[in-house]
Write a protein that holds these residues in place. Structure first.
Motif, short mmCIF file in Angstrom:
data_model
loop_
_atom_site.label_atom_id
_atom_site.label_comp_id
_atom_site.label_asym_id
_atom_site.label_seq_id
_atom_site.Cartn_x
_atom_site.Cartn_y
_atom_site.Cartn_z
N VAL A 12 0.82 -1.20 0.00
CA VAL A 12 0.00 0.00 0.00
C VAL A 12 0.86 1.26 0.00
O VAL A 12 0.54 2.25 -0.64
N ARG A 13 1.99 1.20 0.74
CA ARG A 13 2.93 2.33 0.70
C ARG A 13 4.34 1.79 0.49
O ARG A 13 4.63 0.64 0.84
N PHE B 118 -4.89 6.67 -6.01
CA PHE B 118 -3.66 6.50 -5.23
C PHE B 118 -3.35 5.03 -4.96
O PHE B 118 -2.26 4.70 -4.52
N GLN C 264 -11.88 -5.65 1.21
CA GLN C 264 -11.27 -4.36 0.85
C GLN C 264 -12.32 -3.26 0.89
O GLN C 264 -12.08 -2.18 1.41
N SER D 218 -12.94 -2.89 5.81
CA SER D 218 -13.32 -1.50 5.88
C SER D 218 -14.42 -1.23 4.87
O SER D 218 -14.33 -1.72 3.75
N PRO E 86 -13.23 5.12 6.03
CA PRO E 86 -12.15 5.86 5.39
C PRO E 86 -12.63 7.15 4.71
O PRO E 86 -13.54 7.12 3.89
N GLN F 215 -10.13 9.82 3.66
CA GLN F 215 -9.02 10.14 2.73
C GLN F 215 -8.74 11.64 2.63
O GLN F 215 -7.60 12.05 2.74
N ARG G 215 -12.75 9.31 -5.43
CA ARG G 215 -13.45 8.73 -4.28
C ARG G 215 -14.99 8.78 -4.45
O ARG G 215 -15.71 8.15 -3.65
N ASP H 195 -9.32 6.60 7.84
CA ASP H 195 -8.01 6.70 7.16
C ASP H 195 -7.97 8.04 6.44
O ASP H 195 -8.96 8.40 5.77
N PHE I 282 -1.88 8.81 6.75
CA PHE I 282 -0.84 8.32 5.84
C PHE I 282 -0.28 9.47 5.02
O PHE I 282 -1.05 10.28 4.50
N LYS I 283 1.04 9.50 4.89
CA LYS I 283 1.63 10.44 3.92
C LYS I 283 1.50 9.78 2.55
O LYS I 283 1.84 8.59 2.41
N SER J 97 2.01 8.11 -0.79
CA SER J 97 3.17 7.38 -1.29
C SER J 97 2.88 6.98 -2.75
O SER J 97 1.84 6.38 -3.04
N ARG K 136 2.59 4.98 -5.95
CA ARG K 136 2.57 3.54 -6.21
C ARG K 136 2.60 3.28 -7.71
O ARG K 136 1.87 3.93 -8.49
N1 SAM Z 1 -11.10 0.03 2.16
C1 SAM Z 1 -10.27 1.19 2.13
C2 SAM Z 1 -10.90 2.32 1.35
O1 SAM Z 1 -12.05 2.61 1.52
O2 SAM Z 1 -10.21 3.00 0.61
C3 SAM Z 1 -8.92 0.81 1.54
C4 SAM Z 1 -7.98 0.14 2.48
S1 SAM Z 1 -6.28 0.51 2.11
C5 SAM Z 1 -5.60 -1.02 2.07
C6 SAM Z 1 -5.84 1.25 3.62
C7 SAM Z 1 -5.55 2.70 3.55
O3 SAM Z 1 -4.25 2.91 3.02
C8 SAM Z 1 -6.43 3.52 2.65
O4 SAM Z 1 -7.66 3.79 3.22
C9 SAM Z 1 -5.60 4.76 2.43
O5 SAM Z 1 -5.84 5.74 3.41
C10 SAM Z 1 -4.16 4.24 2.59
N2 SAM Z 1 -3.46 4.25 1.30
C11 SAM Z 1 -3.73 3.52 0.19
N3 SAM Z 1 -2.88 3.85 -0.81
C12 SAM Z 1 -2.04 4.80 -0.33
C13 SAM Z 1 -0.96 5.53 -0.88
N4 SAM Z 1 -0.57 5.37 -2.15
N5 SAM Z 1 -0.31 6.40 -0.08
C14 SAM Z 1 -0.70 6.59 1.19
N6 SAM Z 1 -1.72 5.93 1.75
C15 SAM Z 1 -2.40 5.04 1.02
#
Ligand code: SAM
Length: 493
Positions: free
Chosen positions: A49-50, A170, A208, A247, A274, A276, A288, A314, A345-346, A348, A350
């Motif tokens: 994820v990051r 993201f 997910q 989630s 979440p 965001q 979103r 999140d 989360f900062k 990241s 991908r």
């Molecule tokens: N079910 C969640 C949703 O509604 O989006 C997704 C779960 S994800 C595995 C967990 C969290 O990681 C996300 O909600 C998001 O805040 C964070 N995340 C995902 N991609 C990210 C990225 N590229 N950089 C930073 N945080 C990220």
């Protein structure tokens, strides 16, 4: 028989996958060890994820390479990073033997045994003998169904689906976990029944985007989504006391689900929801598909039906193009909701995700500043919410000894708050009433309400030894689920 060390990075779903792998290995006569130094097999179940999560796993695997100076050791990457990087991982980690993706966990035991056999043979370092399996597998969602429970374990994770179709700009998950696929309701209910027969009293349903469960496979019935139908079916399992899920996505969080919190008493008062970002501009760029106003409306609807609802979330800071004004909108929304906890989360970058190619990337320094500023606000709200429990009685499911002080016990409220208390062996694995005496930002502390005032909410208890209730004998296999670790900090992942 081999000694196998499994370490899990990332989300609860990864923990659940590791548990399935551990169970299959134990069934074949192997031993799961919490000690990496004595391992014959090292399996790292990874997160993508990051970037930080990937770097941690790569660093760990590099370091553990030293073990094979003493004896042959089989090394494997499993899960999300294995899926996204595949064969290229052999270039980064020359001692690697296995790369097994997210739809192939059920084959890990077989691959481990092949690799062990090869290590015992003459051509053990020949890269042609490495195993990579990152193919798609039809019906792989049904393969995560067996549990390796420790003695007197009371909570368990249940994976109800795999994959994600949301395409947030993201997020790497659709690439690592494939498209949405759900298990049938009766299969999930059977799994929950088997868990309850083995002493489980609380399940957490995992997906997910968990509230979109079954939308491609099963019809609505009387206006109720497949997810709500599943909640009702799990709720009917005798002997189960609590249901959680994680989630959900704000999209698909409809009236039938909001009302389920009222009509299904076993469904606890906690939603991880979440967010965001609190800026509509950024939410749009993230794809979103809701606005800040819509999110707040949902929060209000949920709280109108369930005023006690604990809410966690999140949030990503420093998404490409995020201005200070956007960030202030996020802070304002956090303040308006007053979350019980939040993972910040900062952003990241991908690989292959649309946001990675966006031109207006935010500098690391600004991401860090926003991260700290938001965390301070989140921590402040967590302390305020926890302080509101002082003097109140709460229902706690006792999970076992506290990790920080094994002489004390710990459990969780229905709102998922950790409670540490001075208990006795008769409290183990029971539903208890605890009077909260003090609180920190992250933990509540209290004392059991005496028996005659209703302490014994749970089943008859014949426990004689505190240490016998869930001590997490499987090391890192699952770090917050069946072998749950008490968090010592919130907010910063
Ligand atoms: N079910 C969640 C949703 O509604 O989006 C997704 C779960 S994800 C595995 C967990 C969290 O990681 C996300 O909600 C998001 O805040 C964070 N995340 C995902 N991609 C990210 C990225 N590229 N950089 C930073 N945080 C990220």
């Amino acid at each position: 028989m081999a000694k196998i060390y499994i370490k899990t990075y990332g989300c609860q779903m990864n923990e659940r996958d590791s548990e399935q792998v551990a169970r299959m290995l134990v069934e074949r006569g192997h031993l799961i060890t919490p000690h990496e130094n004595e391992a014959d097999v090292v399996l790292l179940n990874t997160c993508s994820v990051r970037d930080l999560a990937e770097q941690k796993a790569l660093g760990k695997m590099g370091m553990l390479g030293a073990l094979s100076r003493q004896r042959p050791v089989v090394y494997g990457f499993l899960g999300c990073m294995a899926q996204s990087r595949g064969e290229s991982l052999f270039k980064e980690i020359p001692h690697l033997d296995l790369v097994v993706g997210t739809q192939k966990f059920h084959r890990v035991a077989e691959y481990v045994e092949n690799a062990l056999a090869r290590k015992a043979g003459p051509r053990m370092d020949d890269v042609r003998f490495s195993i990579v399996d990152v193919e798609e597998e039809p019906d792989s969602q049904g393969s995560i169904r067996d549990h390796l429970l420790s003695e007197r374990q009371v909570t368990a994770f249940v994976s109800i689906m795999q994959g994600c179709n949301m395409r947030c700009t993201f997020c790497i998950v659709p690439f690592t976990r494939g498209h949405e696929r759900s298990r049938p309701i009766d299969q999930i209910v059977d799994e929950v029944k088997r868990l309850v027969d083995r002493g489980i009293r609380e399940v957490t349903l995992l997906g997910q985007i968990v509230n979109l469960y079954g939308r491609h496979e099963f019809p609505k019935v009387d206006g109720r989504s497949p997810f709500v139908q599943l909640l009702e079916a799990v709720h009917a399992v005798d002997g189960l006391d609590r249901i959680r899920f994680t989630s959900p996505h704000p999209i698909g969080f409809r009236k039938d689900l909001v009302e389920a919190f009222h009509s299904l008493p076993k469904l606890v008062e906690h939603v991880h929801f979440p967010l965001q970002s609190g800026s509509d501009r950024i939410l749009r760029a993230m794809h979103r598909t809701y606005t800040a106003e819509k999110y707040l409306k949902l929060v209000d609807e949920i709280r109108a039906i369930t005023p006690e609802m604990a809410m966690t979330t999140d949030i990503i800071v420093g998404f490409p193009g995020e201005t200070d004004e956007d960030f202030q909108s996020t802070k304002a929304l956090v303040d308006r909701v007053g979350f019980d906890n939040a993972f910040v989360f900062k952003y990241s970058k991908r690989k292959d995700t649309p946001a990675a190619g966006m031109l207006d990337q935010v500098p690391d320094r600004i991401k860090e500043e926003r991260n700290q500023e938001l965390l301070a606000l989140v921590n402040d709200w967590a302390r305020r919410r926890n302080a509101g429990f002082i003097g109140r009685e709460v229902e706690v499911l006792c999970e076992g000894p506290s990790k920080t002080n094994p002489a004390r016990l710990m459990g969780r409220t229905r709102g998922n708050k950790i409670v540490v208390f001075e208990g006795a062996s008769r409290h183990l694995c029971q539903l208890l009433n605890i009077r909260i005496t003090h609180a920190s930002g992250y933990t509540l502390y209290g004392e059991p309400v005496p028996v005659d005032a209703g302490t014994a909410l749970g089943r008859p208890d014949n426990v004689s030894d505190i240490a016998s209730c869930q001590v997490g004998s499987l090391g890192d296999v699952g770090k917050t689920g069946p072998y749950r670790r008490e968090p010592t900090e919130i907010g910063n992942k």
